[in-house]
Design an enzyme around this catalytic site. Sequence first.
Site, short mmCIF file in Angstrom:
data_model
loop_
_atom_site.label_atom_id
_atom_site.label_comp_id
_atom_site.label_asym_id
_atom_site.label_seq_id
_atom_site.Cartn_x
_atom_site.Cartn_y
_atom_site.Cartn_z
N HIS A 253 -5.28 -1.26 12.02
CA HIS A 253 -4.81 -1.83 10.76
C HIS A 253 -5.78 -2.92 10.32
O HIS A 253 -6.42 -3.57 11.17
CB HIS A 253 -3.41 -2.41 10.97
N CYS B 27 -4.99 0.39 3.98
CA CYS B 27 -5.01 -1.03 4.33
C CYS B 27 -6.40 -1.62 4.21
O CYS B 27 -6.58 -2.79 3.84
CB CYS B 27 -4.45 -1.24 5.73
N GLU C 227 -7.16 -1.71 -6.48
CA GLU C 227 -7.55 -0.97 -5.27
C GLU C 227 -7.82 0.50 -5.62
O GLU C 227 -8.65 1.15 -4.99
CB GLU C 227 -6.44 -1.04 -4.22
N ASN D 130 -0.25 -9.38 4.96
CA ASN D 130 -0.19 -7.94 5.17
C ASN D 130 -0.13 -7.23 3.82
O ASN D 130 -0.05 -7.87 2.76
CB ASN D 130 1.03 -7.59 6.02
N GLU E 228 -6.06 -4.23 -12.14
CA GLU E 228 -4.96 -3.33 -11.79
C GLU E 228 -4.33 -2.72 -13.04
O GLU E 228 -3.90 -1.56 -13.03
CB GLU E 228 -3.90 -4.11 -10.99
N GLN F 200 0.82 -1.22 0.00
CA GLN F 200 0.00 0.00 0.00
C GLN F 200 0.85 1.26 0.00
O GLN F 200 0.35 2.37 -0.22
CB GLN F 200 -0.93 0.00 1.20
#
Length: 483
Positions: free
Chosen positions: A264, A118, A143, A286, A178, A112
């Site tokens: 988070h 997140c 995203e 993560n 993407e 990110q």
Amino acid sequence: MSGVPSIRWAAVGIALVLSILCSASDLSAESKEDRELAEIRKMIEEKGLHWTAGKTSVSGLGDEERRLRLGYNPEPEYMLDEVPQIVTLGDTIFDPCFDWRMFGCVTPVKDQRGCGTCWAFAAVAAYESHMLIYDGRYSDISEQAILSCMDFKHYSCCSGGLVIDAYKVMMEQGTVSEACMPYDASFEPLCRTDDCLVLEGSISEYGYITRSTDQEVDLNTRINLIKEALLMGPVSASMFVYYDFYYYEDGCYEPASSIFLGGHAVLVVGWDDRQCGGEGAWICKNSWGTDWGMNGYFYIKYSACDFGYRSYQLVYEPSDVLLTVQSPDGGESFVEGSEIDVTWITNREREQPDCYNVYLSMDGGGLYDIPIAEGLSNNDPITFRLPTTAGEGSILVTGMLDGEVGGMDWSDEAFTVARDVEQPFIQVLSPSGGEVVGEGYVLGIEWLATDNAGVASIDIFYSTNKANTISIAYGEENDSSYD
């Protein structure tokens, strides 16, 4: 002229001072990271914790930069009242460990960067995994499309966001690749999903799994609810982050420090009851890249960081038609203007399409705007000629039902279309001459073959008189050897 040397010396003096200041600053930053690491390692040892600390891609950041690697905000209670609880406790007997990675249903780790997104990465990661589980289809979902196309204009890199909002955008607007809307680590790029292919597959429902703190619900209940939801697919979950988390390398994490930095959101892909000395841990993905943790993953103790005080699950709606593009599926190299074959299969357990359409993208899968074939009545392989344009190609096949797209698949990765600017180079390494072999002897053949546009295949011949040749193999892969 006498003034010139003094000016030069002044310039040198300024440069020297600046150099000393920069060096001092670098040493100060390095010392801070070293001091923190030594302190964390000492606390881990004193408390008998089960994880290892070290320098990572984010451990050297300042506090504000560290907070920008977070971004999760818990939803107000009224928002959770408007969505269902996706799972309830049953009488399921859970295995001691479970990991969706073992089934190939988790997409690669992303980064990110310095933007508090997140919550979007955790939601998209869950959707990508559900697409793999229920449609067997890999896609790198954008995203950025969530950040740029949501109606909530008050969001920013500093403010963070809500996982529920990310699910809402994906459910109402669909998802794009993407390649069409690359991540920019900001909210600045304009929404342009109208120029992108909306990917088949959708969210039919989303909601919460858990919504309470440890003080309000029994820990075992929370653990079992998340495990129950994990059997459907990976889930998005919240956690509190302390500064030592940025130094995590491996092992079962629980904080050694009490310095809190923020909330988070991560993706939970499984559990392992044997971790943390038998107290158990979640297996998580993560969004800090692969240079942090265990190639971007971590274990966290069930009871640590109030993990899962908010957790979420989606319900994925599989495509009516299930297609799989077999070739080209990514990584291949072709010469511009050459002919290539497109192959795909249709799952017989789903609906069978009325016809198929095949399209080409030359921007790596951003826009499939070149029709190759339309209205095909079967899924027999087709051959077409690539355009005389270099670029990154991708194939899309759609299965049509009653005039609508019933299902689709695309190349997992881009393939290269290159201009052929040089002659292929080939060198036979073995046999190189002078060998003596008997009749029926199995002779190993080795070679080196290269070309700027890639070597599609190798043909092998032999001759006993340097004039007439006999074919040994045709269309072999360029793997440098043949027996």
